[in-house]
Design a protein around this motif. Structure first.
Motif, short mmCIF file in Angstrom:
data_model
loop_
_atom_site.label_atom_id
_atom_site.label_comp_id
_atom_site.label_asym_id
_atom_site.label_seq_id
_atom_site.Cartn_x
_atom_site.Cartn_y
_atom_site.Cartn_z
N LEU A 167 0.83 -1.20 0.00
CA LEU A 167 0.00 0.00 0.00
C LEU A 167 0.87 1.26 0.00
O LEU A 167 0.69 2.14 -0.84
CB LEU A 167 -0.92 -0.01 1.23
N LYS A 168 1.83 1.31 0.91
CA LYS A 168 2.63 2.53 1.09
C LYS A 168 3.67 2.74 -0.01
O LYS A 168 3.85 3.86 -0.50
CB LYS A 168 3.34 2.50 2.45
N TYR A 169 4.35 1.67 -0.40
CA TYR A 169 5.51 1.84 -1.25
C TYR A 169 5.33 1.34 -2.68
O TYR A 169 6.17 1.60 -3.53
CB TYR A 169 6.71 1.14 -0.61
N ARG A 170 4.24 0.63 -2.94
CA ARG A 170 3.97 0.17 -4.30
C ARG A 170 2.69 0.77 -4.86
O ARG A 170 2.23 0.37 -5.93
CB ARG A 170 3.93 -1.36 -4.34
N GLY A 171 2.13 1.72 -4.13
CA GLY A 171 0.99 2.47 -4.63
C GLY A 171 -0.29 1.67 -4.83
O GLY A 171 -1.16 2.08 -5.59
N GLN A 172 -0.43 0.55 -4.14
CA GLN A 172 -1.63 -0.28 -4.30
C GLN A 172 -2.73 0.23 -3.36
O GLN A 172 -3.06 -0.38 -2.34
CB GLN A 172 -1.30 -1.75 -4.04
N GLU A 173 -3.31 1.36 -3.75
CA GLU A 173 -4.30 2.03 -2.90
C GLU A 173 -5.58 1.21 -2.71
O GLU A 173 -6.35 1.47 -1.80
CB GLU A 173 -4.63 3.40 -3.48
N GLU A 174 -5.80 0.23 -3.60
CA GLU A 174 -6.99 -0.60 -3.43
C GLU A 174 -6.94 -1.38 -2.10
O GLU A 174 -7.98 -1.76 -1.56
CB GLU A 174 -7.16 -1.57 -4.60
N ILE A 175 -5.73 -1.59 -1.59
CA ILE A 175 -5.59 -2.26 -0.29
C ILE A 175 -6.22 -1.40 0.81
O ILE A 175 -6.94 -1.90 1.68
CB ILE A 175 -4.10 -2.55 0.03
N GLY A 176 -5.97 -0.10 0.77
CA GLY A 176 -6.56 0.81 1.74
C GLY A 176 -8.08 0.83 1.64
O GLY A 176 -8.77 0.81 2.66
#
Length: 226
Positions: A81-90
């Protein structure tokens, strides 16, 4: 058909074991999902997250969705989420957490959701606040406004591993400012973050929010360390 082609060329990967996700799976495959260390602390009074803040700062309620373990699935989720930009996790974690919270009477009293802010330089570098989607989904579930422009971080953090928590707390607290605090007068704010460890940052944010007349603060994070 086009969607199927995209899935074939760029398959969605499980954030836990890196297996290809099935069509009905999101973020994690079913085996990894079932192995997640879920806390259910929102069902407990005086749970371990609330105890972090005992004697430090008045918090109405506090909980975390998951337990953080080094080299575990939760660490992978937060890292991606934080470092690979996978905002869908949030978004996924926020929707899950929001569904749980809206069933609890104590969280139905929440009137606004606010994220722990990032300094503008870090926000520019990363491109997003990793708790933004998490907070927005919780706000949607609770049907309350989400404010990311009231609690702000005015100075960038520096690692202070040598100083004890109580020695550094004051300087941390001064890194946060409030803009248009009257918006939160007499509100019950839900402060959200990704991970709680010592609780120092959340304590400092809460202390700043408690300067607003009549305000109450509860805390929710994606995960908590053991």
């Amino acid at each position: 058909m086009f969607h199927d082609l995209i899935e074939l060329l760029y398959p969605r990967i499980c954030n836990g074991c890196e297996a290809v996700l099935l069509q009905n799976e999101k973020v994690l495959c079913t085996p990894c999902l079932h192995s997640l260390p879920v806390t259910n602390y929102h069902l407990e009074k005086d749970n371990p997250v609330e105890k972090i803040f005992f004697g430090r700062i008045p918090v109405e309620n506090a909980t975390s969705l998951l337990l953080f373990e080094k080299k575990g699935i939760v660490q992978k989720l937060i890292h991606n989420l934080k470092y690979r930009g996978q905002e869908e996790i949030g978004s996924w974690l926020g929707s899950w957490m929001g569904t749980e919270l809206k069933e609890q009477k104590k969280f139905k009293k929440i009137t606004a959701v606010i994220p722990v802010p990032l300094h503008k330089n870090k926000l520019k570098k990363r491109g997003f606040n990793q708790v933004e989607k998490f907070g927005i989904e919780i706000a949607n579930s609770l049907e309350v406004p989400y404010y990311n422009n009231i609690l702000l971080k005015k100075t960038a953090s520096k690692t202070q591993t040598i100083k004890k928590r109580f020695a550094r707390w004051g300087s941390i607290e001064e890194t946060f400012v409030l803009e248009n605090p009257e918006t939160l007068e007499n509100a019950h704010v839900l402060l959200v973050d990704d991970l709680v460890t010592t609780g120092a940052t959340l304590e400092a944010c809460t202390a700043k929010l408690l300067k607003v007349p009549g305000i109450k603060v509860s805390i929710v994070t994606m995960a908590v360390t053991h």
